[in-house]
Write an enzyme that holds these catalytic residues in place. Structure first.
Site, PDB file in Angstrom:
ATOM      1  N   GLU A 162      -6.770   4.486   3.983  1.00  0.00           N
ATOM      2  CA  GLU A 162      -6.451   4.012   2.639  1.00  0.00           C
ATOM      3  C   GLU A 162      -7.200   4.864   1.611  1.00  0.00           C
ATOM      4  O   GLU A 162      -6.725   5.076   0.502  1.00  0.00           O
ATOM      5  CB  GLU A 162      -6.848   2.539   2.495  1.00  0.00           C
TER       6      GLU A 162
ATOM      7  N   ARG B  93       0.817  -1.222   0.000  1.00  0.00           N
ATOM      8  CA  ARG B  93       0.000   0.000   0.000  1.00  0.00           C
ATOM      9  C   ARG B  93       0.850   1.270   0.000  1.00  0.00           C
ATOM     10  O   ARG B  93       0.505   2.282   0.600  1.00  0.00           O
ATOM     11  CB  ARG B  93      -0.972   0.012   1.186  1.00  0.00           C
TER      12      ARG B  93
ATOM     13  N   SER C  42     -12.384  -0.107   0.470  1.00  0.00           N
ATOM     14  CA  SER C  42     -11.697  -0.367   1.734  1.00  0.00           C
ATOM     15  C   SER C  42     -11.188   0.939   2.330  1.00  0.00           C
ATOM     16  O   SER C  42     -10.476   1.701   1.679  1.00  0.00           O
ATOM     17  CB  SER C  42     -10.533  -1.332   1.486  1.00  0.00           C
TER      18      SER C  42
END
Length: 303
Positions: free
Chosen positions: A295, A177, A225
């Protein structure tokens, strides 16, 4: 004596071949379906148009890139400066041997389906990522056992000065990520590695991913998400353990189906959604000592 109208930012910008729009609504273009306008929205015609526009743009002009509006909160006050969307001219997908070349505006799902049509395996995981190819770079997007770094051969990007680069995964420093790419780079295309495969098996895998998403994720107004999984933990488990399932702030709610998803129940403002996310972070930290990291990108100004 009539007052003279205040000049708009759009009047001071270079004139591209693509399209410029003043005070362009963005809320309904995001998956959360809420948020303010772009001061100016720019849809470039192609890579050269984008590079020339950026090169002629004043260096202090804020620039924001917006994909299909997944994984993003556009704040209620809107986004100052220029918002760039890579649409027509950046959505093409082609196959060259065992490689797939995709424009930054191409939806990840379409890339997976194109690979399937050519009996190419290894890109099925992209069907589970709700976004575009260009949006995968800042966070090295991944899902269902795959991530961008594993399949990326090279990428093309344009920097804030309008210079065009071709770079490799190693140069981008991709990790979980995360990417080391400069924040002002705008990715315009990607060359992806695939392998010969059985079309029926590829289809089954894509169907499995779609089924898993349908079973576990809400199909309402959501940004995907919300928080990255902390090392050694799953974000949804921490959120659930902190008692946040179904938690509401205004018109925003933590999904009952998957607690790492926030949803707009119908009348949520962007502020409702962001405040809810911050409350979830606070409760998780108080309960477990783990600080969740967003995120979903939060863009623009508070109203």
């Amino acid at each position: 004596m009539a007052l003279q109208a205040r000049p708009h930012l759009i009047d001071r910008l270079p004139k591209p071949r693509g399209r410029l729009t003043a005070d362009a609504p963005l809320g309904q273009q995001t998956w959360f379906a809420t948020g303010g306008p772009a001061e100016v929205l720019f849809r470039p015609a192609d890579v050269e148009d984008l590079a020339a526009f950026l090169g002629a743009l004043p260096a202090d002009m804020p620039v924001t890139v917006l994909g299909v509006g997944s994984n993003v909160i556009v704040r209620d006050g809107g986004i100052r400066g220029v918002v760039i969307r890579l649409l027509r001219g950046f959505t093409g997908i082609s196959v060259e041997g065992y490689e797939v070349v995709a424009g930054a505006g191409a939806p990840d799902l379409n890339v997976a389906l194109t690979a399937r049509e050519h009996s190419l395996a290894g890109l099925e995981f992209l069907s589970g990522i709700p976004g575009t190819v260009g949006g995968a770079f800042p966070t090295n997007a991944g899902a269902y056992g795959g991530e961008l770094a594993e399949v990326l051969i090279s990428a093309q990007a344009v920097d804030r000065a309008g210079r065009i680069f071709t770079v490799t995964p190693k140069e981008l420093g991709l990790s979980y990520r995360h990417s080391d790419a400069p924040a002002d780079w705008i990715f315009t295309s990607a060359r992806l590695r695939a392998a010969p495969g059985d079309q029926l098996a590829i289809t089954r895998r894509i169907n499995e991913i779609d089924g898993a998403r349908a079973d576990s994720q809400p199909r309402s107004r959501t940004g995907g998400s919300t928080f990255a999984n902390p090392p050694g933990h799953k974000a949804w488990e921490l959120i659930d353990a902190a008692g946040c399932r179904g938690l509401k702030v205004g018109g925003a709610q933590v999904s009952e189906k998957h607690t790492n998803f926030l949803i707009n129940t119908g009348a949520a403002t962007a502020s409702d959604i962001e405040k809810l996310g911050e409350e979830v972070r606070r409760r998780v930290f108080d309960k477990s000592g783990v600080r969740l990291e967003w995120e979903i990108r939060r863009l623009g100004e508070f109203q």
